[in-house]
Design an enzyme around this catalytic site. Structure first.
Site, mmCIF file in Angstrom:
data_model
loop_
_atom_site.group_PDB
_atom_site.id
_atom_site.type_symbol
_atom_site.label_atom_id
_atom_site.label_comp_id
_atom_site.label_asym_id
_atom_site.label_seq_id
_atom_site.Cartn_x
_atom_site.Cartn_y
_atom_site.Cartn_z
ATOM 1 N N GLU A 45 0.821 -1.205 0.000
ATOM 2 C CA GLU A 45 0.000 0.000 0.000
ATOM 3 C C GLU A 45 0.864 1.269 0.000
ATOM 4 O O GLU A 45 1.830 1.365 0.750
ATOM 5 C CB GLU A 45 -0.909 0.005 1.228
ATOM 6 C CG GLU A 45 -1.867 1.185 1.256
ATOM 7 C CD GLU A 45 -2.707 1.243 2.520
ATOM 8 O OE1 GLU A 45 -3.772 1.883 2.493
ATOM 9 O OE2 GLU A 45 -2.295 0.650 3.548
ATOM 10 N N LYS A 118 -10.098 2.408 -2.272
ATOM 11 C CA LYS A 118 -10.274 1.868 -0.925
ATOM 12 C C LYS A 118 -11.612 2.313 -0.332
ATOM 13 O O LYS A 118 -11.923 3.500 -0.281
ATOM 14 C CB LYS A 118 -9.110 2.344 -0.044
ATOM 15 C CG LYS A 118 -9.058 1.746 1.353
ATOM 16 C CD LYS A 118 -7.767 2.191 2.024
ATOM 17 C CE LYS A 118 -7.610 1.602 3.411
ATOM 18 N NZ LYS A 118 -6.314 1.997 4.015
ATOM 19 N N CYS A 155 -5.763 -2.710 2.467
ATOM 20 C CA CYS A 155 -5.447 -2.585 3.891
ATOM 21 C C CYS A 155 -6.658 -2.663 4.824
ATOM 22 O O CYS A 155 -7.109 -3.745 5.141
ATOM 23 C CB CYS A 155 -4.628 -1.333 4.148
ATOM 24 S SG CYS A 155 -3.679 -1.421 5.694
#
Length: 294
Positions: A45, A118, A155
């Site tokens: 990431e 995300k 993540c």
């Protein structure tokens, strides 16, 4: 090699200072992974620099780039040069005041196969991402590539079974997580162990519940806090899991090219003996759309 076997590589790295330095290292690592037979390469990431979300500063927005932009151009050339599908993670500037944490997938010919923004954005001590990132608006849609249909998540998404499930329900053949996670160096050792174990268990749970391989690529190294706090020790531990949660490969806490062979046919076999998708009670899950059942 069995034609259903996919050679994958995870580039687990530390921060080398700035985007140019980090991308130079990535170019070397991807070249080495390709020489070793990788057809799919996953980066960590926000790999272009330090994990800047340890503090809130308007100056950090200067790091963001449009997509397409300078980094995607460089990564596109890298994917094409080595004939690999490459999964990257960038700080996207969509418009003035509108930024995302975005994974970009490059096809082996260098074209952009797709992107994922995300969806789950944390706001915890040392992880002040809500200051920087607007939650994604592209949904949980797998990205079709020459090596398969990739369910790419990022993540903090890793803690939510809903995202992994929706990717699986849309036909994802692998789940991929670029991540940046570590512990406070001041925490007690038992707390550090619990956090790392929970992180790995969450990925193993996604693999088992969905009958899919899972690839998780994390960064390593200590990164100091601009706030004067103790910073973060990124613990590495990148891993590749099979569809029963079994470890196919696991990294330690140092920079590493983690290689693994993934049998794409095993998901079919596992789902025949553990038909979780068949037995889901979709008639009884309506309350999942509520924040809480009071």
């Amino acid at each position: 090699m069995n034609k259903t076997t996919l050679t994958v590589a995870l580039i687990q790295e530390r921060n080398h200072g700035d985007a140019d330095a980090n991308l130079s290292v990535i170019e070397d690592r991807v070249a080495e992974a390709a020489r070793r037979g990788a057809r799919l390469v996953l980066l960590q990431e926000l790999h272009n620099g330090a994990y800047f979300c340890q503090h809130e500063s308007v100056d950090e927005f200067d790091l963001a780039e449009p997509i397409p932009g300078p980094s995607t151009e460089r990564l596109s050339k890298l994917a094409k040069a080595h004939g690999v599908v490459l999964v990257s993670s960038l700080f996207e500037r969509r418009a003035a005041g509108l930024y995302h944490n975005t994974a970009v997938v490059f096809e082996a010919d260098g074209s952009i196969a797709g992107k994922y923004r995300k969806m789950h954005i944390p706001d915890d001590p040392g992880f002040y991402e809500k200051f920087y990132f607007t939650p994604g608006d592209l949904g949980f849609e797998p990205i079709d590539t020459s090596v398969g249909r990739l369910g790419v998540l990022v993540c903090w998404d890793q803690w939510y079974p809903e995202g992994a499930r929706l990717m699986a329900l849309a036909g994802a053949e692998l789940l991929l997580y670029p991540t940046a996670i570590g512990w406070d160096p001041d925490d007690a050792q038992d707390e550090k162990s619990r956090q790392r174990d929970a992180w790995i268990l969450s990925h193993r749970g996604h693999a088992v519940a969905n009958g899919l391989p899972v690839l998780s690529c994390n960064r390593v190294g200590h990164e100091a806090s601009p706030m004067g706090a103790s910073g973060i020790d990124f613990w590495g531990s990148s891993h590749v899991l099979g569809p029963q949660g079994e470890f196919l490969a696991e990294a330690g806490g140092e920079p590493q090219i983690l290689m693994a062979e993934v049998d794409l046919q095993r998901s079919e076999h596992v789902r025949r003996i553990w038909p979780f998708l068949r037995d889901r009670r979709i008639d009884a899950y309506g309350d999942l759309l509520r924040r809480y059942r009071d």
